[in-house]
Motif scaffolding. Structure first.
Motif, PDB file in Angstrom:
ATOM      1  N   ALA A 286      -5.881   3.044  -7.312  1.00  0.00           N
ATOM      2  CA  ALA A 286      -7.088   3.175  -6.507  1.00  0.00           C
ATOM      3  C   ALA A 286      -8.274   2.410  -7.098  1.00  0.00           C
ATOM      4  O   ALA A 286      -9.256   2.134  -6.399  1.00  0.00           O
ATOM      5  CB  ALA A 286      -7.444   4.652  -6.345  1.00  0.00           C
TER       6      ALA A 286
ATOM      7  N   ALA B 280      -4.382  -0.204 -13.178  1.00  0.00           N
ATOM      8  CA  ALA B 280      -4.332  -0.243 -11.721  1.00  0.00           C
ATOM      9  C   ALA B 280      -3.346  -1.310 -11.254  1.00  0.00           C
ATOM     10  O   ALA B 280      -2.525  -1.073 -10.365  1.00  0.00           O
ATOM     11  CB  ALA B 280      -5.724  -0.526 -11.157  1.00  0.00           C
TER      12      ALA B 280
ATOM     13  N   THR C 145     -10.162  -2.580  -5.408  1.00  0.00           N
ATOM     14  CA  THR C 145     -10.849  -2.485  -4.121  1.00  0.00           C
ATOM     15  C   THR C 145      -9.894  -2.922  -3.011  1.00  0.00           C
ATOM     16  O   THR C 145      -8.923  -3.643  -3.266  1.00  0.00           O
ATOM     17  CB  THR C 145     -12.079  -3.419  -4.076  1.00  0.00           C
ATOM     18  N   PRO C 146     -10.160  -2.473  -1.776  1.00  0.00           N
ATOM     19  CA  PRO C 146      -9.312  -2.904  -0.663  1.00  0.00           C
ATOM     20  C   PRO C 146      -9.217  -4.426  -0.582  1.00  0.00           C
ATOM     21  O   PRO C 146      -8.151  -4.969  -0.309  1.00  0.00           O
ATOM     22  CB  PRO C 146     -10.015  -2.325   0.564  1.00  0.00           C
TER      23      PRO C 146
ATOM     24  N   THR D 134       1.297   4.565  -4.378  1.00  0.00           N
ATOM     25  CA  THR D 134       0.915   5.936  -4.074  1.00  0.00           C
ATOM     26  C   THR D 134       0.196   6.596  -5.237  1.00  0.00           C
ATOM     27  O   THR D 134      -0.874   7.150  -5.086  1.00  0.00           O
ATOM     28  CB  THR D 134       2.158   6.757  -3.715  1.00  0.00           C
TER      29      THR D 134
ATOM     30  N   GLU E  58       0.829  -1.201   0.000  1.00  0.00           N
ATOM     31  CA  GLU E  58       0.000   0.000   0.000  1.00  0.00           C
ATOM     32  C   GLU E  58       0.866   1.255   0.000  1.00  0.00           C
ATOM     33  O   GLU E  58       0.516   2.261  -0.588  1.00  0.00           O
ATOM     34  CB  GLU E  58      -0.925   0.015   1.211  1.00  0.00           C
TER      35      GLU E  58
ATOM     36  N   ARG F 199      -6.797  -5.628  -3.190  1.00  0.00           N
ATOM     37  CA  ARG F 199      -5.416  -5.326  -2.804  1.00  0.00           C
ATOM     38  C   ARG F 199      -4.914  -6.316  -1.763  1.00  0.00           C
ATOM     39  O   ARG F 199      -3.768  -6.768  -1.829  1.00  0.00           O
ATOM     40  CB  ARG F 199      -5.337  -3.938  -2.196  1.00  0.00           C
TER      41      ARG F 199
ATOM     42  N   TYR G 212       0.005  -0.598  -9.309  1.00  0.00           N
ATOM     43  CA  TYR G 212       0.112  -1.200  -7.985  1.00  0.00           C
ATOM     44  C   TYR G 212       1.382  -2.034  -7.854  1.00  0.00           C
ATOM     45  O   TYR G 212       2.033  -2.052  -6.817  1.00  0.00           O
ATOM     46  CB  TYR G 212      -1.118  -2.078  -7.725  1.00  0.00           C
TER      47      TYR G 212
ATOM     48  N   ARG H 147      -3.243   4.817 -11.046  1.00  0.00           N
ATOM     49  CA  ARG H 147      -4.645   4.419 -11.010  1.00  0.00           C
ATOM     50  C   ARG H 147      -4.894   3.280 -10.029  1.00  0.00           C
ATOM     51  O   ARG H 147      -5.950   2.663 -10.072  1.00  0.00           O
ATOM     52  CB  ARG H 147      -5.047   3.942 -12.404  1.00  0.00           C
TER      53      ARG H 147
END
Lengths: 172, 800
Positions: free
Chosen positions: A14, A62, A17-18, A9, A5, A21, A66, A12
């Motif tokens: 974000a 994303a 979803t949590p 920073t 996480e 991740r 990530y 994309r």
């Protein structure tokens, strides 16, 4: 805050979803720290699940952001593997093997039968969004049960038109 | 193993086609063969790129190997026997060729690559005359890769050289292999232009006609072109290029191999700027102002007018009444003759440092600004501190070398006024406003022990109050620990209001850390301009002149009665665009010698003299290493335009100056070489004292304005394809989010930018790369041409 996480920073990332991740982090943890990209296949599978079976460009970006890898490298992976879809899909994915063993045992006829039955070609989705027939599925390592297909990842072997009817008609 | 003493452990003997060669253990067969001059066909292998071994064209037979092996991916072992032309090897190569041609279209007659195509060449040797493939060939849809690269992806043979180039060399992977098997295609996946400043090299590495030059497309055949060796005219690297001309017109530019400078690459700026030669506003005839109008006249009339005007100015106002501003992209010969002309008339008002504003300590400067080490050595540094440099856009080739160093573990460190993006890992970066940059550099110097007992009183005094911050200490440590460390000043340091101070501090850093000190000079001939005496305080050969003439800033602030602009567009090329343009108007007699007659030039010029542009004149550039590189004219100047050195020769004679009877430009160069050939870039005396901090005095907002990569000089500003790229966007004003909030501009879409009387309305973008207290507003753009100092105070308000 987990390690991944912290590095996620910008970009994309974000769009994941949590929960996604968290699931990706489990895979990231299995590889050396400087090789986060090793988790790309798992990450894409998780991202695809999050989106009901297919990957948008935004989701691939994303994953790239990530994991800290070039976006185009993620597109390469996503477009290479047949279990990853980059276009909208139906609720169920049906993959009928067209490789040599199945072909010798009548796989081609099964494909033609299914195409006629559903009124769509390989690669298409039924208008009601129920079934996607995946294009050119290669050997799924079940030659002893040829001809075979998978429905949402579940194997169905020794197919006949009747058997196919029963399986496909049972799909919601 | 042999016991001969000269044999090293890592050497093996390998036999290729019956001949024994010595090779390094682990070297690939293809490298050994290439070095020996043994030809092995290949498509995907490229000596500068990682091995992919996916085309299989280089299959060779190796003794005792069960099947043919790819020469590009098979390391040599001792006693290995390789056969490149055996029946088995040839059969394998032919089989691969047949596969490669299965899907390749037979459209050579309409393909730009025709005549210089690796596939075409090799199919002549390894292809068969009739295809056994009767099925349908595949077709690949083309996607737009931007204004520079044309695609015909149906021709692609999937060698992946372009992918590997962008990933490994350009450092930004923008192309990938999308899809699988027969459906695999080289693509960006999402439709977008390739953005790398080195993107054009994919055209050269592409072995087929899949990637070709968009501006060149369908304009000439390879065999119609004549090739002239030349030197790139923009940055100070002096990259080797080849001009391809047809009928006296430059049709395209490609790299020439020069391992010690550009290897085999060139930047897009060097590749595509030639288009500017054919801009609509090229000057094709001399013109003289008569009343309100500029009228085309004969050369002799125009030259007489210039001679008269200069003589009149000298008679009326003395030698100080004339001044010359010259572009640092002018040739050494042009610079030298301009210098002789000005000094011949008794003046020393000549300068090429158009974007500079701080000229203190120029007397101590070395004979010419220099990198302080060979370009090649940049890739071997362990640590490099760059102050005020967006090296990636200023000198893409230097950035490429630094990238290699960084990827090998070197610590590349920056002190910059903007958080530029780099294509390599940056070990430490300090982003601060101009005053903060000075403080940061001072902090690094202090951390290394500068300002101690042995330093000058002023330096001790200045550094007394400095407390190095952790980042500054980290940079100091990295430099100290680096065995081969380098400190380099970039264009944004040279344009800094406290350039002399930054330089004095940077030299202390270099000395204390045992690093080399150098500069990344702005333009192709910045170094040459110093050598030729195009500075007010030194004659050719770096001979001091006392009293010094007026520098660029002084000439712009109080324009001389007669002003000569040599390939200078004041509104784009100078530190203070508005003031420079005002000066061109204010001067009673303004002579524009250049290749272009812009709208603006037509307003302020009293005489316009059309001068041959780059590629149209012979000349010499001196690069950042101090290397003199000559070139010949390759293209015909349009209309009446003549090479600058010839124009200046005639002018010198008209003015009755002695010794202006040169037979050719080589003679001009030789004369200068006799005066300046032995010059080195040693500093003359102390690195400079430390005095006033101009930038620190400014309170309020500071403008940071660099000359963007495709706006640096008149030629590239007119290169039409480059001007369509993302990097050539017109000026916008960028400020930090907090700054936007503080100024009440968070919701503003456009702002009025004010610098004294100068103002402009620009779109506003909130951007985290800008430090607080700064507004990033590029120079040299149409949107900012009316503004003042490119690094200087500015204020913003919501546009009405």
């Amino acid at each position: 805050m987990t390690q991944s996480e912290q590095t996620a920073t910008g970009g994309r990332a974000a769009a994941l979803t949590p929960a996604s991740r968290k699931a990706i982090d489990l895979w990231v943890a299995k590889y050396p720290r400087e090789q986060r990209q090793s988790a790309v296949l798992s990450a894409l599978t998780i991202a695809q699940e999050q989106n009901g079976g297919w990957l948008t460009t935004e989701l691939m970006d994303a994953v790239a952001d990530y994991l800290g890898m070039p976006r185009v490298s993620v597109y390469e992976v996503a477009s290479f593997y047949s279990m990853l879809d980059t276009r909208p899909v139906g609720r169920h994915k049906v993959s009928i093997c067209n490789n040599i063993s199945c072909m010798l045992c009548g796989g081609d006829e099964i494909i033609r039968y299914v195409e006629r039955k559903l009124g769509i070609r390989l690669g298409d989705t039924t208008p009601d969004g129920r079934i996607t027939l995946k294009v050119e599925e290669e050997c799924l390592a079940a030659c002893a049960g040829a001809p075979m297909m998978t429905v949402d990842g579940h194997y169905h072997e020794h197919l006949t038109p009747e058997k196919v009817d029963a399986i496909l008609d049972a799909l919601e | 193993m042999s016991a001969k003493p000269e044999i090293h452990d890592d050497q093996v003997t390998v036999e290729i086609d019956g001949v024994a060669y010595r090779a390094r253990k682990g070297e690939m067969i293809i490298r050994v063969a290439d070095a020996a001059g043994v030809v092995i066909p290949r498509f995907c292998y490229h000596p500068k790129l990682p091995v992919a071994a996916n085309c299989r064209m280089c299959l060779v037979e190796v003794e005792r190997a069960p099947k043919p092996l790819p020469a590009c991916a098979t390391p040599v072992t001792d006693g290995m026997k390789v056969f490149t032309r055996s029946p088995r090897a040839i059969a394998a190569q032919k089989a691969v060729m047949e596969f490669l041609l299965i899907n390749h279209p037979l459209d050579c007659p309409i393909c730009d690559q025709g005549g210089e195509c690796e596939l075409q060449d090799l199919s002549l040797g390894f292809g068969s005359s009739v295809s056994r493939f009767a099925e349908k060939k595949r077709v690949v849809a083309d996607h737009d890769l931007g204004p520079l690269i044309a695609t015909d992806m149906t021709r692609c043979i999937h060698c992946t050289r372009c992918i590997r180039f962008l990933e490994v060399i350009a450092g930004q992977k923008e192309l990938g292999g999308i899809g699988r098997g027969e459906h695999m295609r080289i693509d960006t996946y999402v439709e977008r232009a390739i953005g790398s400043e080195m993107s054009g090299n994919v055209i050269d590495v592409c072995p087929v006609g899949a990637l070709t030059s968009k501006p060149f497309r369908f304009t000439a055949r390879a065999w119609e072109l004549r090739e002239y060796a030349a030197v790139a005219p923009h940055d100070s690297m002096g990259s080797h290029i080849a001009l391809h001309t047809r009928g006296g017109r430059v049709m395209r530019v490609v790299p020439r191999e020069e391992e010690s400078i550009n290897e085999v690459w060139i930047s897009d700026r060097d590749r595509y700027s030639y288009q500017g030669l054919y801009a609509a506003d090229r000057l094709t005839a001399p013109m003289v102002r008569r009343g309100d109008r500029l009228e085309p006249v004969e050369w002799d009339v125009a030259l007489e007018a210039v001679a008269d005007g200069l003589r009149r100015a000298v008679t009326e106002g003395g030698p100080d009444a004339i001044g010359v501003l010259v572009s640092p992209t002018a040739t050494l010969e042009e610079l030298y003759l301009l210098n002789r002309l000005v000094r011949g008339l008794g003046s020393s008002n000549i300068d090429h440092r158009l974007r500079q504003t701080d000229f203190r300590n120029q007397e101590q400067a070395p004979a010419f600004p220099s990198l302080g080490l060979p370009i090649e050595a940049l890739e071997r540094v362990d640590a490099a501190l760059l102050v005020g440099s967006n090296v990636r856009h200023e000198q893409p080739i230097a950035a490429h070398r630094l990238r290699k160093a960084a990827l090998a573990g070197a610590k590349v460190l920056f002190v910059n006024p903007l958080d530029f993006e780099f294509h390599f890992p940056v070990a430490e970066r300090i982003v601060a406003d101009p005053a903060g940059m000075v403080r940061a550099v001072a902090g690094i110097a202090k951390a290394l022990g500068a300002g101690g007992a042995g330093d000058t009183p002023a330096a001790r005094d200045f550094l007394k109050e400095i407390r190095p911050a952790p980042a500054e200490r980290a940079i100091a440590q990295a430099l100290r620990e680096g065995e081969r460390a380098s400190v380099l000043l970039g264009a944004l340091a040279a344009a800094h209001p406290d350039y002399s101070l930054l330089r004095a501090l940077a030299m202390r850093i270099a000395a204390a850390a045992g690093a080399t000190f150098g500069e990344l000079p702005e333009a192709a001939n910045s170094a040459g301009a110093w050598i030729a005496g195009a500075v007010p305080h030194r004659d050719a050969g770096a001979v001091p002149v006392l009293p010094a003439g007026r520098d660029a800033r002084a000439m712009i602030e109080s324009p001389p009665q007669a002003l000569v602009l040599f390939n200078v567009e004041p509104e784009f090329d100078c530190h203070d665009a508005a003031a420079a343009r005002r000066a061109a108007h204010a001067s009673a007699f303004t002579v524009v010698m250049g290749s272009y007659g812009s709208e603006a030039a037509r307003e302020y010029a009293d005489v316009l003299l059309p001068v041959a542009a780059f590629a149209e004149t012979s000349g010499t550039f001196v690069n950042a290493e101090g290397r003199w590189q000559g070139f010949r004219g390759a293209a015909t100047p349009p209309g009446e335009a003549r090479p600058g050195w010839k124009v200046l020769r005639v002018l010198g004679n008209l003015l009755g100056l002695p010794g202006f009877d040169y037979a050719d430009s080589a003679q001009v160069c030789d004369e200068l070489r006799a005066k300046a050939g032995g010059l080195t870039a040693e500093w003359r005396g102390e690195p400079g004292d430390i005095d006033i901090v101009e930038s620190a005095r400014v309170t309020g907002l500071f403008r940071i304005g660099e000359a963007p990569i495709y706006r640096t000089d008149p030629l590239v500003r007119r290169a039409s394809a480059l001007q369509k790229t993302e990097l050539a966007r017109d000026a916008v004003c960028r400020i930090a989010p907090k700054e936007a909030a503080r100024l009440g501009l968070a919701d503003a879409a456009r702002v009025e930018v004010m610098q004294g009387e100068a103002h402009a309305v620009l779109p506003l973008v909130v951007d985290e790369r800008v430090p607080e207290g700064c507004a990033w507003i590029p120079a040299a753009t149409p949107g900012s041409a009316a503004l003042g100092p490119s690094i200087g105070p500015v204020s913003l308000r919501v546009a009405p």
